[in-house]
Design an enzyme around this catalytic site. Structure first.
Site, PDB file in Angstrom:
ATOM      1  N   HIS A  37       0.822  -1.214   0.000  1.00  0.00           N
ATOM      2  CA  HIS A  37       0.000   0.000   0.000  1.00  0.00           C
ATOM      3  C   HIS A  37       0.853   1.259   0.000  1.00  0.00           C
ATOM      4  O   HIS A  37       1.962   1.268   0.524  1.00  0.00           O
ATOM      5  CB  HIS A  37      -1.001  -0.004   1.164  1.00  0.00           C
ATOM      6  CG  HIS A  37      -0.394   0.078   2.532  1.00  0.00           C
ATOM      7  ND1 HIS A  37      -0.179   1.273   3.189  1.00  0.00           N
ATOM      8  CD2 HIS A  37       0.018  -0.886   3.392  1.00  0.00           C
ATOM      9  CE1 HIS A  37       0.323   1.032   4.393  1.00  0.00           C
ATOM     10  NE2 HIS A  37       0.467  -0.266   4.540  1.00  0.00           N
ATOM     11  N   ASP A  67      -0.551   4.437   0.827  1.00  0.00           N
ATOM     12  CA  ASP A  67      -1.005   5.466   1.770  1.00  0.00           C
ATOM     13  C   ASP A  67      -0.201   5.349   3.065  1.00  0.00           C
ATOM     14  O   ASP A  67       0.301   4.270   3.399  1.00  0.00           O
ATOM     15  CB  ASP A  67      -2.509   5.325   2.057  1.00  0.00           C
ATOM     16  CG  ASP A  67      -2.874   3.959   2.635  1.00  0.00           C
ATOM     17  OD1 ASP A  67      -2.443   2.936   2.067  1.00  0.00           O
ATOM     18  OD2 ASP A  67      -3.580   3.902   3.668  1.00  0.00           O
ATOM     19  N   GLU A  82      -5.042   1.393   3.176  1.00  0.00           N
ATOM     20  CA  GLU A  82      -4.778   0.373   4.189  1.00  0.00           C
ATOM     21  C   GLU A  82      -4.814   0.965   5.587  1.00  0.00           C
ATOM     22  O   GLU A  82      -5.269   0.329   6.534  1.00  0.00           O
ATOM     23  CB  GLU A  82      -3.410  -0.288   3.938  1.00  0.00           C
ATOM     24  CG  GLU A  82      -3.166  -1.564   4.740  1.00  0.00           C
ATOM     25  CD  GLU A  82      -2.678  -1.351   6.163  1.00  0.00           C
ATOM     26  OE1 GLU A  82      -2.805  -2.259   6.989  1.00  0.00           O
ATOM     27  OE2 GLU A  82      -2.170  -0.239   6.480  1.00  0.00           O
TER      28      GLU A  82
END
Ligand SMILES: [Zn+2]
Length: 466
Positions: free
Chosen positions: A85, A87, A150
């Site tokens: 991920h 983020d 996430e």
């Protein structure tokens, strides 16, 4: 193939790319979300950054409505998934160098996302590039799936897997080495209680009682406001409070406010994965309060809490205690308590149950609490890949070959990103013995570990897809 040598060849490029990637401030921006960029400009920029790199390398790439994307190499029916991920959690305060500068000191890259999860994402990307540059033949597709939410609600994988195939096997470089193969089921439940109005006046009236902010943490503070009719009752309650604190070696204070006596009790906050390591301020406050002549509602609520949860983080009093050899004991945390006289009486529970147990049995136990109504119930099923599964065998062999250390299997009470894969495990990036600095100030990744992880991911991808 000498995987380490292949990584060393690409070392400078890998570090440089990791730095530029980490310089994107990819924190969720809910308000800035729009179609195609649901989590804001910066998160989207980070997703695009990876997808562009994939395109330049000639990989097959796909952007799934800005929720997630994938970068794919190889051919065949089956898909090996590598779930990452882009983020990151907000930077917070107190950094030595700016959190998005990706400064290098002491052979470490410091940045929000360095270890969770942009550093490992770049490692996985370079692993894929190594396979491609070496022209290795594969009989499966390797698909790096790149999530964007996430750290919040996993809306990325939810959306992605609605539209795209589920890999047959896979791993997520988003937790610890060697291999996390079992993750307990996690239940969040909020219960409310209704009590009849009191019939008679008592010495004390519980006006308010609050503890905890989140279900997944043991609350480190509880505040209760109590009123009394007579002054000497007030003083005796305060003395009793002091005595309770002393007896249990706790700290706290009582003071007069406009609303009555306000008692604050301090506990010790820890993650709900192992609540017995903390001190639950809320349960202590309930236990203190219920020993006194409270109004009927206040007494019922605090007695209830005490009877069900005092000195029990295993659900024994609730009749839901259970355990298994793979993942250990069920744990129970009272994460939040909210009480306002005549208005609200709620409890928030976080239960983590073993992989072989059934969430429905836990629900039954919670439903059996007298007078309680379930307001919210969320059950994230346990996740477990058997120790004999070929995925586990392969990853163990790769890890042992490269590190020389035993690839023991880890079971945890927390949830990792791997649980959004059907047959997936967490595989790195944090090596055993390394402090976990994810979500903290001065988050970093050791450059040597970044390189070691890349070599492990390259060989693992190859062995799983060849
Ligand atoms: Zn992560």
């Amino acid at each position: 193939m000498n995987w380490e040598v292949e990584v060393i060849r690409k070392k400078d490029e890998l570090i440089k790319d990791a730095q530029s990637f980490l310089q994107i401030e990819s924190v969720l921006d809910e308000k800035g979300g729009r179609e195609g960029k649901p989590f804001g400009e910066k998160v989207d920029e980070a997703l695009q950054y990876m997808l562009n790199k994939g395109e330049i390398e000639g990989f097959t790439v796909k952007n799934v409505d800005g929720y997630a994307g994938h970068i794919e190499y190889g051919q065949g029916e089956d898909i090996v998934g590598v779930l990452c991920h882009v983020d990151v959690v907000p930077a917070g305060e107190g950094w030595t160098t700016p959190p998005f500068s990706a400064d290098i000191r002491d052979n470490r890259i410091f940045a929000r996302g360095a270890i969770d999860d942009k550093g490992p994402t770049m490692a996985a990307f370079y692993a894929l590039k190594i396979l491609k540059d070496a022209g290795l033949q594969l009989s499966k597709k390797i698909r790096m799936i790149i999530g964007t939410d996430e750290e919040s609600d996993w809306r990325c994988v939810e959306h992605y897997f609605k539209h795209e195939a589920m890999p047959t096997i896979g791993f997520a470089p988003d937790a610890d080495f060697p291999i996390i193969h079992a993750e307990k089921g996690i239940i969040d439940a909020v219960l409310s209680f209704t009590y009849q109005k009191e019939m008679s006046d008592k010495r004390y009236t519980l006006k308010q009682f609050t503890s905890g902010q989140r279900l997944n943490m043991v609350p480190d503070e509880a505040i209760a406001t109590v009123t009394t009719a007579k002054e000497h009752d007030r003083d005796s309650l305060h003395m009793a409070f002091e005595a309770y604190l002393a007896e249990h070696q706790l700290s706290g204070e009582g003071k007069i406010t406009d609303d009555g006596w306000q008692f604050t009790l301090k506990g010790v906050s820890v993650h709900a994965m192992e609540p017995s390591l903390g001190i639950n301020a809320g349960i202590h406050m309930a236990k203190f309060l219920c020993q006194h002549e409270l109004d009927e509602q206040g007494l019922a609520f605090t007695s209830h809490i005490t009877a069900l949860f005092d000195q029990d983080t295993r659900g024994q009093k609730l009749g839901i205690a259970c355990q298994d050899d793979i993942s250990g004991e069920l744990t129970l945390n009272v994460g939040t308590i909210r009480y306002i006289q005549h208005e609200e009486a709620t409890l928030g529970l976080n239960v983590r149950y073993p992989v072989t147990a059934d969430g429905k049995d836990v629900r039954k136990g919670i439903e059996s609490i007298k007078g309680a109504r379930i307001e919210k119930f969320d059950d994230s099923q346990p996740h477990h890949v058997s120790k004999d599964h070929p995925l586990i065998k392969t990853l163990q062999r790769v890890y042992e070959e490269q590190t020389g250390d035993a690839a023991s299997l880890i079971a945890i009470g927390g949830g990792t990103y791997a649980r959004s894969l059907e047959a997936g495990v967490a595989f790195g990036p944090l090596f055993p013995g390394r402090p976990d600095c994810a979500h903290q100030k001065d988050e970093y990744i050791e450059i040597d570990d970044l390189l070691r992880a890349t070599a492990l991911y390259a060989q693992a991808m190859y062995e799983l897809a060849k």
